[in-house]
Structures are given as structure tokens and as C-alpha cells.
Design a protein around this motif. Structure first.
Motif, PDB file in Angstrom:
ATOM      1  N   ARG A  32      -3.914   7.797  11.260  1.00  0.00           N
ATOM      2  CA  ARG A  32      -4.709   7.870  12.484  1.00  0.00           C
ATOM      3  C   ARG A  32      -6.185   8.104  12.187  1.00  0.00           C
ATOM      4  O   ARG A  32      -7.062   7.580  12.879  1.00  0.00           O
ATOM      5  CB  ARG A  32      -4.179   8.983  13.385  1.00  0.00           C
ATOM      6  N   GLU A  33      -6.473   8.900  11.175  1.00  0.00           N
ATOM      7  CA  GLU A  33      -7.857   9.222  10.849  1.00  0.00           C
ATOM      8  C   GLU A  33      -8.495   8.203   9.913  1.00  0.00           C
ATOM      9  O   GLU A  33      -9.676   8.323   9.593  1.00  0.00           O
ATOM     10  CB  GLU A  33      -7.921  10.618  10.231  1.00  0.00           C
ATOM     11  N   GLY A  34      -7.724   7.207   9.476  1.00  0.00           N
ATOM     12  CA  GLY A  34      -8.273   6.173   8.624  1.00  0.00           C
ATOM     13  C   GLY A  34      -8.701   6.667   7.260  1.00  0.00           C
ATOM     14  O   GLY A  34      -9.698   6.201   6.699  1.00  0.00           O
ATOM     15  N   ILE A  35      -7.951   7.601   6.701  1.00  0.00           N
ATOM     16  CA  ILE A  35      -8.289   8.153   5.391  1.00  0.00           C
ATOM     17  C   ILE A  35      -7.802   7.202   4.300  1.00  0.00           C
ATOM     18  O   ILE A  35      -6.604   6.950   4.174  1.00  0.00           O
ATOM     19  CB  ILE A  35      -7.653   9.539   5.204  1.00  0.00           C
ATOM     20  N   SER A  36      -8.714   6.678   3.517  1.00  0.00           N
ATOM     21  CA  SER A  36      -8.341   5.769   2.437  1.00  0.00           C
ATOM     22  C   SER A  36      -7.904   6.559   1.221  1.00  0.00           C
ATOM     23  O   SER A  36      -8.535   7.549   0.835  1.00  0.00           O
ATOM     24  CB  SER A  36      -9.515   4.854   2.065  1.00  0.00           C
ATOM     25  N   VAL A  37      -6.816   6.126   0.599  1.00  0.00           N
ATOM     26  CA  VAL A  37      -6.300   6.827  -0.574  1.00  0.00           C
ATOM     27  C   VAL A  37      -6.300   5.939  -1.809  1.00  0.00           C
ATOM     28  O   VAL A  37      -5.811   6.350  -2.859  1.00  0.00           O
ATOM     29  CB  VAL A  37      -4.876   7.357  -0.310  1.00  0.00           C
ATOM     30  N   LEU A  38      -6.814   4.740  -1.691  1.00  0.00           N
ATOM     31  CA  LEU A  38      -6.921   3.891  -2.868  1.00  0.00           C
ATOM     32  C   LEU A  38      -7.932   4.491  -3.833  1.00  0.00           C
ATOM     33  O   LEU A  38      -9.014   4.924  -3.436  1.00  0.00           O
ATOM     34  CB  LEU A  38      -7.358   2.482  -2.467  1.00  0.00           C
ATOM     35  N   ASP A  39      -7.564   4.506  -5.130  1.00  0.00           N
ATOM     36  CA  ASP A  39      -8.439   5.135  -6.116  1.00  0.00           C
ATOM     37  C   ASP A  39      -8.173   4.505  -7.479  1.00  0.00           C
ATOM     38  O   ASP A  39      -7.290   3.656  -7.638  1.00  0.00           O
ATOM     39  CB  ASP A  39      -8.176   6.646  -6.156  1.00  0.00           C
ATOM     40  N   ARG A  40      -8.928   4.944  -8.461  1.00  0.00           N
ATOM     41  CA  ARG A  40      -8.772   4.446  -9.820  1.00  0.00           C
ATOM     42  C   ARG A  40      -7.361   4.735 -10.343  1.00  0.00           C
ATOM     43  O   ARG A  40      -6.814   5.818 -10.114  1.00  0.00           O
ATOM     44  CB  ARG A  40      -9.781   5.110 -10.747  1.00  0.00           C
ATOM     45  N   VAL A  41      -6.821   3.789 -11.066  1.00  0.00           N
ATOM     46  CA  VAL A  41      -5.501   3.977 -11.659  1.00  0.00           C
ATOM     47  C   VAL A  41      -5.606   4.979 -12.798  1.00  0.00           C
ATOM     48  O   VAL A  41      -6.424   4.819 -13.717  1.00  0.00           O
ATOM     49  CB  VAL A  41      -4.951   2.640 -12.186  1.00  0.00           C
ATOM     50  N   THR A  42      -4.782   6.013 -12.733  1.00  0.00           N
ATOM     51  CA  THR A  42      -4.802   7.046 -13.762  1.00  0.00           C
ATOM     52  C   THR A  42      -3.484   7.130 -14.534  1.00  0.00           C
ATOM     53  O   THR A  42      -3.339   8.006 -15.397  1.00  0.00           O
ATOM     54  CB  THR A  42      -5.093   8.422 -13.131  1.00  0.00           C
ATOM     55  N   ARG A  43      -2.548   6.248 -14.240  1.00  0.00           N
ATOM     56  CA  ARG A  43      -1.241   6.296 -14.903  1.00  0.00           C
ATOM     57  C   ARG A  43      -1.387   6.003 -16.399  1.00  0.00           C
ATOM     58  O   ARG A  43      -2.062   5.054 -16.797  1.00  0.00           O
ATOM     59  CB  ARG A  43      -0.298   5.287 -14.243  1.00  0.00           C
ATOM     60  N   GLY A  55      -2.740   2.527  -5.171  1.00  0.00           N
ATOM     61  CA  GLY A  55      -2.378   3.687  -4.368  1.00  0.00           C
ATOM     62  C   GLY A  55      -1.305   4.479  -5.084  1.00  0.00           C
ATOM     63  O   GLY A  55      -0.172   4.018  -5.213  1.00  0.00           O
ATOM     64  N   GLN A  56      -1.639   5.652  -5.577  1.00  0.00           N
ATOM     65  CA  GLN A  56      -0.702   6.480  -6.323  1.00  0.00           C
ATOM     66  C   GLN A  56      -0.281   7.708  -5.507  1.00  0.00           C
ATOM     67  O   GLN A  56      -1.104   8.318  -4.835  1.00  0.00           O
ATOM     68  CB  GLN A  56      -1.337   6.950  -7.637  1.00  0.00           C
ATOM     69  N   VAL A  57       0.988   8.034  -5.594  1.00  0.00           N
ATOM     70  CA  VAL A  57       1.492   9.247  -4.951  1.00  0.00           C
ATOM     71  C   VAL A  57       1.231  10.399  -5.915  1.00  0.00           C
ATOM     72  O   VAL A  57       1.886  10.527  -6.944  1.00  0.00           O
ATOM     73  CB  VAL A  57       2.993   9.132  -4.642  1.00  0.00           C
ATOM     74  N   ARG A  58       0.268  11.231  -5.596  1.00  0.00           N
ATOM     75  CA  ARG A  58      -0.192  12.261  -6.528  1.00  0.00           C
ATOM     76  C   ARG A  58       0.402  13.645  -6.258  1.00  0.00           C
ATOM     77  O   ARG A  58       0.364  14.513  -7.127  1.00  0.00           O
ATOM     78  CB  ARG A  58      -1.722  12.345  -6.479  1.00  0.00           C
TER      79      ARG A  58
END
Length: 345
Positions: A32-43, A55-58
Motif C-alpha cells: 500500500r505504501e509503495g515501498i520498494s525492496v529491490l536491492d543489490r544481490v548479496t547472495r 528481491g531477497q527475503v532478508r
């Protein structure tokens, strides 16, 4: 004597494990708040690969949600599925005390596009590095895209109809359609949904063959669907499970007081489901007239086409994208640049 009313399928519980929230409430708030969670791959192992953003589940600790004996048998995508199924069953007020009384009334259907790449890679490294005696016995099942259905049913003791759907991007929607049909045909409860874990190095390498994979290294620009700046899709891990029940009183529902979240389910999808429905009743009918639709169902007119919610879980995309149903939503590929873009907010 009047004929019995046809059974209807209703959603009574939802569980989400996604990059933008490991609970339904957190996921919905982020959306609803439009929070983007796409980020640099750290795997680990992905440092030198062309994929830079995902998009990683952190905030997910599988050991806190799943018993050790199931963790060692399963891949990360199945960890997501088991955890999300628990959340959905809790939301539907279906504890073990209830389902254990009627195990043959509860089934499972899941979908997955890639299966257990992380588990499979680890075991293959053991095979080629140390030899076949170092490959664990669960390699034979953990990588398989059907693993989540089996492990959820075994772990929770469900003995009703169980199945798996292989339909690429439309898999999650098809799993819901399959669940609705099973309920209408007589099963009281189906746990249904889809999860993915495609960010292990092996899984990422497999995706490099897709022309539409975005390799942009700026998280704010890597995924801009339906715009002139579109440069491909961004993979993400996670997913969602729901509990689908008969809306009539059954042996299961008689023991609880959960309020259905949806009065009736009707699911339709076209594969690949990257296309958005137009406002025309004809196209709406084309999409909603699926084998899962109830007999005699007339699809409503569509006034505004919106991004399917399943995309948020799969691609980690939470931006609100109102699409003009009369100009920009006539199909087409959201991953390629458009000369007349939709509005992105």
C-alpha cells in the motif's frame, strides 16, 4: 425436493513470505505504501554474475519456523512454502487439533517454476568434488518442483487430494483455480499457492538465457514495467499460500469461526500472465472464462487494469501502477520499452 446448492470456494486464510514482508500484514502495508525492496544481490556465489538487482527475503529464519528434520530434506523454496502455509492455516483458524480429526478432507496444491536450485547445486558440488557417497538421499526429492506439496502434506498430516501445477508465470493463479475446482467437487479444504527461490548461483545462471532478464545495476531503475524505461524483469524469492474452503458448513468449518476473506473465488489466467486485461467486456470474458469458472458465470466489466498481486511476490515489485484500461492495457510486453507509457507512481 429442491436440488442442493452448488458448493462455492472461499478464501479463509492468507500467508505471505516475500521480500517486502514475512507476514500478510507487513506485506500488505509495504504494498500500500509503495515501498520498494529491490536491492543489490548479496547472495554468496552471485558476486560476479551479470544479475545485479533482485528481491531477497532478508528477515526469514527457517529454523525458527520449521522443524530441523524437515529443513535438512528441503530447499529454500519449500521452506517458504511450509512457513507461508502455517501462516495461512493460522489465519484460517485451522490448527492441527482441527485438521487431525479430518485428514482426508484437507489437500494441497502448489506451483513452482524452478524448484530447488540451491539444494541441487550443493549436492552436485558434493558429487563432483568428493564423490557420489557424499550426495545426500534427499537430493532425489528436494530439487523437484513438486517437493512443497509433498512436504506440506506430510508435515501437517493432510491426506486429501494433493497435486502440483507447472505453468511458469501463471502457476500461482492456476494453483488457486485448481484449489477452487477441488473444493467445488467435494474437498472441504485446500492449501494452495506458489513459492520460488531463484537467487542461488545455479538458478541465476539458468536465468541468464532469458533475453528479458534485467541486468541493470541501479535498484531504482532495474524494473520499470510499462514505461519507456522498461529493461526487463527482476527475479525475486518468496511467495504466498492461501486456504481455500467450501463456503457451506463442512466437517472442518463446523469446528471453527473464521470469516471468509472472499465470498467466492473465480480465477482466470493466460500464460504468460504478463499481459493485462483491457476494459472491454469481450477481453474480460476471454480471460475469466477458464475451466475453473463456475458454470453460468458472467465476468464483470473491467474498469481499471492493475498489476496482478502475484507479481509483487515473484518479482519483488511493490510500486503502484495504475494502468489506463483504454490506452495502455491492450496487452503487450511490460518488460520492453513502450512509446506510450503507463503512469508509474
Amino acid at each position: 425436493m429442491s436440488e442442493p446448492r452448488p458448493r462455492r470456494a472461499a478464501v479463509t486464510g492468507i500467508g505471505v513470505v516475500a521480500p517486502n514482508g514475512s507476514s500478510t500484514e507487513t506485506f500488505w502495508k509495504s504494498t500500500r505504501e509503495g515501498i520498494s525492496v529491490l536491492d543489490r544481490v548479496t547472495r554468496e556465489g552471485c558476486e560476479r554474475l551479470p544479475l545485479r538487482v533482485a528481491g531477497q527475503v532478508r528477515d526469514f529464519d527457517p529454523s525458527a519456523a520449521i522443524e530441523e528434520r524437515f529443513l535438512v530434506q528441503t530447499d529454500r523454496f519449500t521452506h517458504f512454502a511450509m512457513a507461508a502455509a502455517d501462516l495461512a492455516l493460522d489465519d484460517a483458524r485451522l490448527p492441527r487439533a482441527v485438521t487431525d480429526e479430518v485428514p482426508f478432507s484437507v489437500g494441497v496444491v502448489t506451483a513452482a517454476g524452478s524448484g530447488g536450485g540451491e539444494f541441487g547445486q550443493r549436492e552436485l558440488q558434493q558429487l563432483w568434488g568428493k564423490g557420489s557417497r557424499f550426495v545426500g538421499p534427499y537430493q532425489s526429492i528436494a530439487w523437484f518442483y513438486a517437493a512443497s506439496t509433498g512436504q506440506i502434506s506430510i508435515r501437517r498430516g493432510f491426506k486429501g487430494p494433493c497435486s502440483v501445477v507447472a505453468a511458469d508465470e501463471a502457476g500461482g493463479l492456476d494453483a488457486l483455480a485448481h484449489a477452487a475446482r477441488a473444493v467445488r467437487r467435494g474437498t472441504d479444504v485446500i492449501v494452495a499457492g506458489a513459492t520460488e527461490a531463484p537467487i542461488a548461483p545455479y538458478s541465476v545462471v539458468c536465468q541468464l538465457g532469458y533475453e528479458e532478464l534485467s541486468t541493470v545495476d541501479d535498484p531504482t531503475r532495474a524494473y520499470r514495467p510499462f514505461t519507456s524505461a522498461a529493461c526487463g524483469f527482476v527475479p525475486a524469492e518468496g511467495g504466498a499460500m492461501v486456504v481455500v474452503e467450501a463456503s457451506q458448513v463442512t466437517a472442518v468449518s463446523a469446528t471453527k469461526t473464521a470469516t471468509p476473506l472472499s465470498a467466492e473465488m473465480t480465477v482466470g489466467a493466460r500464460s504468460p500472465c504478463r499481459y493485462v486485461a483491457t476494459a472491454s467486456p469481450a477481453n474480460s470474458a476471454t480471460i475469466t472464462r477458464s475451466p475453473a469458472a463456475p458454470r453460468g458465470y458472467t465476468p464483470p466489466a473491467v474498469s481499471t487494469a492493475r498489476m496482478p498481486s502475484s507479481w509483487s511476490a515473484r518479482y519483488g515489485m511493490v510500486a503502484r501502477i495504475p494502468v489506463s484500461a483504454t490506452t495502455s492495457a491492450r496487452g503487450g510486453d511490460p518488460y520492453r520499452p513502450r512509446t506510450k507509457s503507463a503512469t508509474v507512481t
